[in-house]
Scaffold this active site. Structure first.
Site, PDB file in Angstrom:
ATOM      1  N   ASP A 212      -7.263  -5.424  -4.761  1.00  0.00           N
ATOM      2  CA  ASP A 212      -6.741  -6.039  -3.985  1.00  0.00           C
ATOM      3  C   ASP A 212      -8.551  -6.674  -3.532  1.00  0.00           C
ATOM      4  OD1 ASP A 212      -5.286  -7.165  -2.004  1.00  0.00           O
ATOM      5  OD2 ASP A 212      -5.593  -5.331  -0.602  1.00  0.00           O
TER       6      ASP A 212
ATOM      7  N   ASP B  77     -16.394  -0.378  -1.786  1.00  0.00           N
ATOM      8  CA  ASP B  77     -16.387  -1.815  -1.348  1.00  0.00           C
ATOM      9  C   ASP B  77     -18.197  -2.392  -1.329  1.00  0.00           C
ATOM     10  OD1 ASP B  77     -14.768  -3.765   0.442  1.00  0.00           O
ATOM     11  OD2 ASP B  77     -16.590  -3.697   0.758  1.00  0.00           O
TER      12      ASP B  77
ATOM     13  N   ASN C 282     -21.247  -3.525  -5.698  1.00  0.00           N
ATOM     14  CA  ASN C 282     -20.697  -4.530  -5.970  1.00  0.00           C
ATOM     15  C   ASN C 282     -19.133  -4.193  -7.232  1.00  0.00           C
ATOM     16  OD1 ASN C 282     -19.554  -7.015  -7.608  1.00  0.00           O
ATOM     17  ND2 ASN C 282     -21.271  -8.131  -7.612  1.00  0.00           N
ATOM     18  N   ALA C 283     -17.952  -4.371  -6.787  1.00  0.00           N
ATOM     19  CA  ALA C 283     -16.589  -4.260  -7.709  1.00  0.00           C
ATOM     20  C   ALA C 283     -16.657  -4.771  -9.195  1.00  0.00           C
ATOM     21  CB  ALA C 283     -15.529  -4.723  -7.297  1.00  0.00           C
TER      22      ALA C 283
ATOM     23  N   PHE D  45     -12.717  -3.260  -4.085  1.00  0.00           N
ATOM     24  CA  PHE D  45     -12.246  -3.715  -2.819  1.00  0.00           C
ATOM     25  C   PHE D  45     -11.011  -3.076  -1.864  1.00  0.00           C
ATOM     26  CE2 PHE D  45     -11.999  -6.295  -6.873  1.00  0.00           C
ATOM     27  CZ  PHE D  45     -12.784  -7.195  -6.338  1.00  0.00           C
TER      28      PHE D  45
ATOM     29  N   CYS E 227      -4.597 -13.476  -3.721  1.00  0.00           N
ATOM     30  CA  CYS E 227      -3.872 -13.666  -2.224  1.00  0.00           C
ATOM     31  C   CYS E 227      -4.743 -14.980  -2.131  1.00  0.00           C
ATOM     32  CB  CYS E 227      -4.705 -13.027  -0.595  1.00  0.00           C
ATOM     33  SG  CYS E 227      -6.668 -13.250  -0.587  1.00  0.00           S
TER      34      CYS E 227
ATOM     35  N   ARG F 221       0.660  -0.911   0.175  1.00  0.00           N
ATOM     36  CA  ARG F 221       0.429  -0.025  -0.109  1.00  0.00           C
ATOM     37  C   ARG F 221       1.050   1.471  -0.081  1.00  0.00           C
ATOM     38  NH1 ARG F 221      -3.842  -3.682   3.832  1.00  0.00           N
ATOM     39  NH2 ARG F 221      -2.023  -2.772   5.408  1.00  0.00           N
TER      40      ARG F 221
HETATM   41  N1  SAH Z   1      -7.636  -3.716   0.173  1.00  0.00           N
HETATM   42  C1  SAH Z   1      -8.007  -4.303   1.556  1.00  0.00           C
HETATM   43  C2  SAH Z   1      -8.300  -5.511   1.933  1.00  0.00           C
HETATM   44  C3  SAH Z   1      -9.549  -5.925   0.893  1.00  0.00           C
HETATM   45  S1  SAH Z   1     -10.287  -7.216   1.108  1.00  0.00           S
HETATM   46  C4  SAH Z   1      -6.525  -3.373   2.250  1.00  0.00           C
HETATM   47  O1  SAH Z   1      -5.733  -3.409   1.775  1.00  0.00           O
HETATM   48  O2  SAH Z   1      -7.187  -3.288   3.851  1.00  0.00           O
HETATM   49  C5  SAH Z   1     -11.207  -7.996   0.714  1.00  0.00           C
HETATM   50  C6  SAH Z   1     -12.458  -6.907   0.714  1.00  0.00           C
HETATM   51  O3  SAH Z   1     -13.512  -7.898  -0.498  1.00  0.00           O
HETATM   52  C7  SAH Z   1     -13.201  -7.073   1.805  1.00  0.00           C
HETATM   53  O4  SAH Z   1     -13.252  -6.124   2.300  1.00  0.00           O
HETATM   54  C8  SAH Z   1     -14.747  -7.657   1.254  1.00  0.00           C
HETATM   55  O5  SAH Z   1     -16.184  -6.542   1.795  1.00  0.00           O
HETATM   56  C9  SAH Z   1     -14.780  -7.335  -0.411  1.00  0.00           C
HETATM   57  N2  SAH Z   1     -15.492  -7.546  -0.726  1.00  0.00           N
HETATM   58  C10 SAH Z   1     -15.406  -8.544  -1.233  1.00  0.00           C
HETATM   59  N3  SAH Z   1     -16.706  -9.545  -2.778  1.00  0.00           N
HETATM   60  C11 SAH Z   1     -16.200  -7.868  -3.337  1.00  0.00           C
HETATM   61  C12 SAH Z   1     -17.466  -7.230  -4.537  1.00  0.00           C
HETATM   62  N4  SAH Z   1     -17.381  -7.885  -5.322  1.00  0.00           N
HETATM   63  N5  SAH Z   1     -17.320  -5.748  -4.904  1.00  0.00           N
HETATM   64  C13 SAH Z   1     -16.367  -5.042  -3.936  1.00  0.00           C
HETATM   65  N6  SAH Z   1     -15.878  -5.593  -2.750  1.00  0.00           N
HETATM   66  C14 SAH Z   1     -16.122  -7.313  -1.937  1.00  0.00           C
END
Ligand code: SAH
Length: 392
Positions: free
Chosen positions: A296, A248, A275-276, A227, A336, A212
């Site tokens: 991410d 998110d 939803n991303a 995300f 991940c 980050r």
């Molecule tokens: N980038 C963050 C960690 C991400 S963890 C950091 O650096 O701290 C993954 C995230 O994706 C979670 O917060 C979850 O709520 C979100 N997520 C899961 N499916 C998703 C989707 N379809 N669209 C958007 N967000 C989503």
């Protein structure tokens, strides 16, 4: 050591240990039926030769997790030494005398403390005991950690689903002190907030911390962080970008992100609950462009069987990102999923770039932060991939 129970490891299992792995599966061990699970056992080969000492698991497919290859007692002092060894790496890589930062201070197998995860958020520790043996020694670990770090509170985040494979109940609560509430900590120059008791995982995703900070270096123009969870990437981008959109699917995540943005004084970040996948597609359809994008996502492949579906997911979001990037735009893309290896992930990203007809520079190839070391010989400890790319 008298009264110690021996578990016999097959030749195949011995070979695995010799190559550096620390797990032996059920099919490769012969264990006396008196074992109840959670014990420290002596490992022997089929001829009775000492191999080491290990945690024994009765329920898990992973029957033994190696603790030491030495002929040494595994007692409280042994674990205290292991914890000091783990701390020494964190003191070297992320010295933080004022304890205002966050770090993973015990990374399970990689710190030769199988089944134990400890994250530190400023003066609060968040602990996971993921296997029978660490579960059984929860109190001992809490006392040792208390002596080592003098935290204001120790939270237990044993609501991780992997505990089900060990036959352990899902549970969260306090091991020491009272519920800490949201904890503020520094990541680079940015102020973040984690809720060790109520947040996702142990409160935050610390494995991406260095990625980050590094991503922030390349940020410019209009930025998009998909995300985002608590906005940790978004807030690093916000230091250089004009404007950041952070997406998110979780309302709680967005609330956490807005709170962090307020505390760190970033007025140029907007949090969207969406939803991303849909959001990225809509932006492409509307002909939008971004100069910096972060992807991410959560682990799309939780098992080997779901790797194909995961690849389709990675392909889709990366394709959209390349379609959205302005010339010279930077993409920070991560995976991940352990079941999607480095080569496969890179192939997928490349094929997304090709489909978007973009020529792309590989600027940096990164992994988990240094406080999440991998153990050579244990591929499972190397799961995080992060590429920093520039679309020409
Ligand atoms: N980038 C963050 C960690 C991400 S963890 C950091 O650096 O701290 C993954 C995230 O994706 C979670 O917060 C979850 O709520 C979100 N997520 C899961 N499916 C998703 C989707 N379809 N669209 C958007 N967000 C989503």
């Amino acid at each position: 050591m008298s009264g110690e129970v021996a578990v016999v490891v097959s030749r195949h299992g011995v070979d695995r240990l010799r190559k550096g792995h620390v797990w032996v599966y059920r099919s490769d061990v012969r264990a006396p039926s008196e074992l109840r699970g959670g014990e420290v056992v002596r490992l022997e080969d089929e001829r009775g030769h000492f191999l080491g000492r290990a945690f024994y698991g009765k329920t898990s497919q992973i029957s033994v997790r190696l603790l030491t290859r030495e002929e040494e007692p595994v007692d409280e002092e042994f674990f205290a030494r292991r914890l000091s060894g783990a701390k020494a790496l964190r003191d070297a890589t992320w010295p933080d005398p004022e304890r205002r930062r966050a770090a993973r201070v015990v990374h399970g197998e990689s710190d030769l403390l199988p089944g134990l995860i400890v994250d530190r958020y400023a003066d609060v520790l968040s602990v996971q005991t993921l296997i029978e043996a660490t579960e059984a020694r929860r109190e001992m670990f809490a006392s040792l950690l208390e002596a080592q770090w003098s935290p204001r509170a120790i939270v237990e985040r044993n609501d991780a689903k992997v505990r089900a494979h060990e036959g352990l109940p899902l549970r969260k609560g306090m091991l020491r002190g009272s519920p800490p509430g949201p904890v503020e900590f520094l990541e680079g120059e940015v102020r973040l907030v984690a809720d060790p008791l109520e947040g996702q995982k142990t409160g935050a995703f610390l494995d991406q911390a260095e990625n980050r900070i590094e991503a922030g270096r390349y940020a410019h123009g209009r930025a998009l962080d998909c995300f985002t969870y608590g906005g940790a990437f978004a807030l690093q981008l916000a230091r250089r970008a004009e404007r950041v959109l952070a997406v998110d699917i979780s309302e709680d995540a967005a609330a956490l992100g807005r709170e962090a943005a307020r505390r760190t004084g970033a007025g140029n970040v907007e949090f969207l609950v969406a939803n991303a996948f849909d959001y990225l597609k809509d932006q492409v359809d509307e002909g939008e462009q971004f100069d910096t994008i972060v992807l991410d996502p959560p682990a799309f492949a939780k098992t080997r069987g779901s790797a194909d579906a995961a690849l389709r997911g990675y392909k889709e979001i990366n394709l959209r990102a390349f379609q959205l990037l302005s010339p010279g735009g930077v993409l920070v893309t991560a995976s991940c999923s352990f079941h999607v290896g480095e080569a496969l992930f890179e192939e997928t990203v490349l094929s997304a770039a090709a489909d978007a007809q973009r020529t792309v520079q590989l600027v940096e190839k990164r992994g988990a932060a240094r406080d999440h070391p991998a153990l050579l010989g244990v591929p499972e400890t190397r799961y995080l991939k992060c590429l920093i790319l520039r679309a020409l």
